[in-house]
Scaffold this motif. Structure first.
Motif, short mmCIF file in Angstrom:
data_model
loop_
_atom_site.label_atom_id
_atom_site.label_comp_id
_atom_site.label_asym_id
_atom_site.label_seq_id
_atom_site.Cartn_x
_atom_site.Cartn_y
_atom_site.Cartn_z
N PRO A 1 54.90 32.70 66.46
CA PRO A 1 56.00 33.67 66.51
C PRO A 1 55.82 34.78 65.47
CG PRO A 1 56.86 31.45 66.69
CD PRO A 1 55.39 31.32 66.37
N GLY A 2 55.81 36.02 65.94
CA GLY A 2 55.70 37.16 65.05
C GLY A 2 54.28 37.62 64.75
N PHE A 3 53.27 36.87 65.17
CA PHE A 3 51.89 37.21 64.86
C PHE A 3 51.04 37.11 66.12
CE2 PHE A 3 53.94 35.69 61.07
CZ PHE A 3 53.66 36.71 60.18
N LEU A 4 50.31 38.16 66.40
CA LEU A 4 49.57 38.27 67.65
C LEU A 4 48.09 38.47 67.37
CD1 LEU A 4 50.27 38.33 70.65
CD2 LEU A 4 50.56 40.79 70.46
N ALA A 5 47.29 37.50 67.80
CA ALA A 5 45.84 37.53 67.61
C ALA A 5 45.17 37.99 68.91
CB ALA A 5 45.33 36.14 67.22
N PRO A 6 43.92 38.47 68.82
CA PRO A 6 43.20 38.85 70.04
C PRO A 6 42.74 37.61 70.81
CG PRO A 6 41.77 39.08 68.14
CD PRO A 6 43.13 38.71 67.61
N PHE A 7 42.36 37.83 72.07
CA PHE A 7 41.79 36.75 72.87
C PHE A 7 40.42 36.42 72.32
CE2 PHE A 7 44.89 38.37 75.86
CZ PHE A 7 45.39 37.21 76.42
N ARG A 8 40.13 35.15 72.17
CA ARG A 8 38.82 34.72 71.70
C ARG A 8 37.85 34.69 72.87
NH1 ARG A 8 39.84 30.87 66.73
NH2 ARG A 8 41.91 31.59 66.23
N GLY A 9 36.58 34.89 72.57
CA GLY A 9 35.56 34.83 73.60
C GLY A 9 35.52 36.05 74.50
N GLN A 10 36.20 37.12 74.09
CA GLN A 10 36.22 38.37 74.85
C GLN A 10 35.74 39.48 73.93
OE1 GLN A 10 37.37 38.57 78.14
NE2 GLN A 10 37.50 36.34 78.03
N ARG A 11 35.22 40.57 74.52
CA ARG A 11 34.84 41.71 73.69
C ARG A 11 36.05 42.15 72.88
NH1 ARG A 11 32.38 46.48 76.95
NH2 ARG A 11 34.00 45.92 78.41
N TYR A 12 35.80 42.53 71.63
CA TYR A 12 36.93 42.90 70.77
C TYR A 12 36.69 44.22 70.03
CZ TYR A 12 40.47 42.98 67.18
OH TYR A 12 41.50 43.39 66.37
N HIS A 13 35.63 44.33 69.29
CA HIS A 13 35.44 45.47 68.39
C HIS A 13 35.32 46.78 69.16
CE1 HIS A 13 35.25 42.94 64.90
NE2 HIS A 13 34.49 42.11 65.61
N LEU A 14 35.86 47.85 68.56
CA LEU A 14 35.84 49.16 69.23
C LEU A 14 34.44 49.59 69.60
CD1 LEU A 14 38.53 51.11 67.19
CD2 LEU A 14 38.74 50.07 69.45
N SER A 15 33.45 49.20 68.80
CA SER A 15 32.06 49.58 69.11
C SER A 15 31.59 48.97 70.43
CB SER A 15 31.13 49.16 67.98
OG SER A 15 31.18 47.75 67.79
N GLU B 1 40.22 41.67 78.02
CA GLU B 1 39.41 42.68 77.33
C GLU B 1 40.23 43.94 77.07
OE1 GLU B 1 34.78 41.77 78.54
OE2 GLU B 1 35.73 43.57 79.32
N PHE B 2 41.07 44.32 78.02
CA PHE B 2 41.92 45.50 77.83
C PHE B 2 42.86 45.27 76.65
CE2 PHE B 2 45.74 48.03 78.64
CZ PHE B 2 45.17 49.29 78.71
N PHE B 3 43.47 44.09 76.60
CA PHE B 3 44.35 43.75 75.47
C PHE B 3 43.58 43.82 74.16
CE2 PHE B 3 45.94 40.77 72.36
CZ PHE B 3 47.28 41.12 72.27
N ASN B 4 42.38 43.22 74.13
CA ASN B 4 41.58 43.22 72.91
C ASN B 4 41.20 44.63 72.48
OD1 ASN B 4 41.76 40.48 72.72
ND2 ASN B 4 39.58 40.08 72.96
N MET B 5 40.89 45.51 73.44
CA MET B 5 40.55 46.89 73.11
C MET B 5 41.74 47.58 72.43
SD MET B 5 39.24 50.00 75.56
CE MET B 5 40.82 50.22 76.36
N LYS B 6 42.93 47.40 72.99
CA LYS B 6 44.13 48.01 72.41
C LYS B 6 44.47 47.38 71.07
CE LYS B 6 44.87 50.95 75.65
NZ LYS B 6 44.71 52.37 75.37
N HIS B 7 44.29 46.07 70.96
CA HIS B 7 44.53 45.35 69.71
C HIS B 7 43.60 45.88 68.62
CE1 HIS B 7 44.59 41.93 66.88
NE2 HIS B 7 45.70 41.51 67.47
N ALA B 8 42.30 46.02 68.95
CA ALA B 8 41.32 46.51 67.98
C ALA B 8 41.64 47.93 67.55
CB ALA B 8 39.91 46.43 68.57
N SER B 9 42.09 48.74 68.49
CA SER B 9 42.43 50.13 68.17
C SER B 9 43.61 50.18 67.19
CB SER B 9 42.79 50.87 69.46
OG SER B 9 43.11 52.19 69.19
#
Length: 159
Positions: free
Chosen positions: A48-62, A75-83
């Protein structure tokens, strides 16, 4: 790009989860407003209150620098999370550019170091609130563009 909570004094080798647990259990500690989330890196679990990226999916903006688009909702979520997390990293970068003392080992005792860090974060917030243009942000942009040019040069020479 301001600090909303600062918990200084932990050594760098402390596990992130332990530091977070300390922050949320302290009297007047970190509180997440209802209906809001703080973004955390993959080293944390969703709670509750803390949101991590999906593991095993592309994450970094690069991962998306080559123009490839996310293929899955995760992957879309991870891209927005990384941004969004990139803003956090930029804020720490601004702090270190503005006060160079934070980029090198300190000879002050830990209590003084904590007060210095807290004061610099407060001053950073004040500057961000009062200045329409932040010279340190311009310096950070210049630094990143120089790093990008160096990366491009390394990529060309390694081909």
């Amino acid at each position: 790009m301001q600090f909303i909570y600062v918990l200084s004094g932990w050594e760098g080798s402390a596990h992130d989860g332990r530091v977070l647990r300390d922050a949320i259990t302290k009297h007047n500690g970190l509180m997440v407003p209802n209906g809001f989330y703080y973004l955390v890196d993959a080293g944390y679990a969703n709670c509750p209150g803390f949101l991590a990226p999906f593991r095993g999916q592309r994450y970094h903006l690069s991962s998306w620098d080559d123009g490839r688009q996310p293929r899955t909702p995760q992957e879309f979520f991870n891209m927005k999370h990384a941004s969004a997390r990139n803003v956090i990293e930029r804020t720490f970068g601004l702090l270190k550019i503005r006060w160079k003392i934070l980029s090198s080992p300190s000879f002050y005792n830990i209590a003084t170091q904590r007060r210095i860090i807290n004061a610099y974060c407060l001053l950073h917030n004040f500057i961000r609130k009062e200045m329409t243009e932040d010279p340190a942000e311009n310096e950070l942009e210049l630094l990143h563009s120089e790093e990008d040019m160096q990366d491009d040069h390394e990529n060309i020479t390694s081909c």
